[in-house]
Design an enzyme around this catalytic site. Sequence first.
Site, PDB file in Angstrom:
ATOM      1  N   LYS A  40     -50.108  20.840 -23.096  1.00  0.00           N
ATOM      2  CA  LYS A  40     -48.954  20.625 -22.224  1.00  0.00           C
ATOM      3  C   LYS A  40     -48.913  21.761 -21.208  1.00  0.00           C
ATOM      4  O   LYS A  40     -49.449  22.847 -21.457  1.00  0.00           O
ATOM      5  CB  LYS A  40     -47.654  20.623 -23.041  1.00  0.00           C
ATOM      6  CG  LYS A  40     -46.503  19.867 -22.391  1.00  0.00           C
ATOM      7  CD  LYS A  40     -46.655  18.365 -22.552  1.00  0.00           C
ATOM      8  CE  LYS A  40     -45.427  17.617 -22.061  1.00  0.00           C
ATOM      9  NZ  LYS A  40     -45.531  16.170 -22.318  1.00  0.00           N
TER      10      LYS A  40
ATOM     11  N   VAL B 277     -30.944   7.207 -18.718  1.00  0.00           N
ATOM     12  CA  VAL B 277     -31.519   5.980 -18.144  1.00  0.00           C
ATOM     13  C   VAL B 277     -32.311   6.314 -16.886  1.00  0.00           C
ATOM     14  O   VAL B 277     -32.229   5.640 -15.866  1.00  0.00           O
ATOM     15  CB  VAL B 277     -30.430   4.915 -17.860  1.00  0.00           C
ATOM     16  CG1 VAL B 277     -29.926   4.322 -19.152  1.00  0.00           C
ATOM     17  CG2 VAL B 277     -29.284   5.499 -17.046  1.00  0.00           C
ATOM     18  N   GLY B 278     -33.098   7.369 -16.994  1.00  0.00           N
ATOM     19  CA  GLY B 278     -33.971   7.749 -15.894  1.00  0.00           C
ATOM     20  C   GLY B 278     -35.290   7.023 -15.985  1.00  0.00           C
ATOM     21  O   GLY B 278     -35.351   5.812 -16.147  1.00  0.00           O
TER      22      GLY B 278
ATOM     23  N   GLY C  45     -35.681   5.444 -19.834  1.00  0.00           N
ATOM     24  CA  GLY C  45     -34.508   4.752 -20.334  1.00  0.00           C
ATOM     25  C   GLY C  45     -34.192   3.461 -19.610  1.00  0.00           C
ATOM     26  O   GLY C  45     -33.810   2.466 -20.238  1.00  0.00           O
TER      27      GLY C  45
END
Length: 363
Positions: free
Chosen positions: A80, A187-188, A191
């Site tokens: 990462k 809710v990006g 979502g």
Amino acid sequence: MSLDVFELGPDHEQVVFAHDPATGLRAIVAIHSTALGPALGGTRFHPYASTADALADVLDLSRGMSYKAALAGLDLGGGKAVIIGDPATLKSEALLRAYGRFVQTLGGRYYTACDVGTYSEDMDHVARECSFVTGRTVAHGGAGDSSVLTAFGVFRGMLAAAESVWGTPSGALESVLEGRVVGVAGVGKVGRHLVRHLVEAGAQVVVTDPYAPALEQVRETHPSVRAVASTEALVAEPLDVYAPCALGHALTDDVVDVLSARVVCGAANNQLAHPGVEKTLADRGIVYAPDYCVNAGGLIQVADELEGFSFERAQQRAARIYDTTRAVLELAATDGVAPALAADRLAEQRMRDVGRLRGIWVG
């Protein structure tokens, strides 16, 4: 404050810091394991409060990527990267290209992709300086937005978890969520796609997000969806399923204490605020679908790009998250352990077994 990387990340193979004063780039790449193949993981662009916070996050996230790739059956290791700063003000072509030159120096031990704060278009800039990039735009031969299959995989994992609680539906598998109340926090990128799957499956969906335009977009697209003001308000709702889809550590003691849901299954990474939270979930009869098990769809999507991307092939692989989630929950029940520990055991077994074979043929 002094940082002891060996103490913080004792099981990591490599941690590398980059600094380019001309562009403002300050980045860290953490390679947790290459037992199964080169490390693959996204680049998170975030305004961390300190270098220590950024380091702790990248170490945590990279370890999770090793387990995610192993459990998903990929021949990839875990890594990462984080870029420290506010992407709204610091991100530039020059910075992204400087970052690409930095990743190139790792010689293919780490492949980068998108994460929070970065997008496929950003990976196109990185790729102008680097050969080890995936998650690029479709125009440049890439897989595009990896959140599409991340959401699909979470949905498939949610079906498996719901089935373990409420039994096998008489009709299509998706009907296990019909009429169930599902709360989605965030809710990006992911979502909003998950909401679509849930609405199509006949679920009653309640959402929250601190970013008002994201809520407005979901409500315009799906008028049946109900919005509440905060995550605190959402978890206090009478839910059947809770889906954390924002940043990590969403499952705190306070959240679990008030949660009415029987299933927790979401896209966020590192959802457990501390290891004891999962025991509390189990004690309350709440089935937790481990995050790195169910949110592997995005990794599967960008990994497929390395073969020459086929959406259909990647979607078929992501659909198997249902089977993987079932296997994790069944092992947890058989061994009498928490699902996260069962998932760890399956991932670690594959890293040991396949990693040992790789050592014979590659070493």
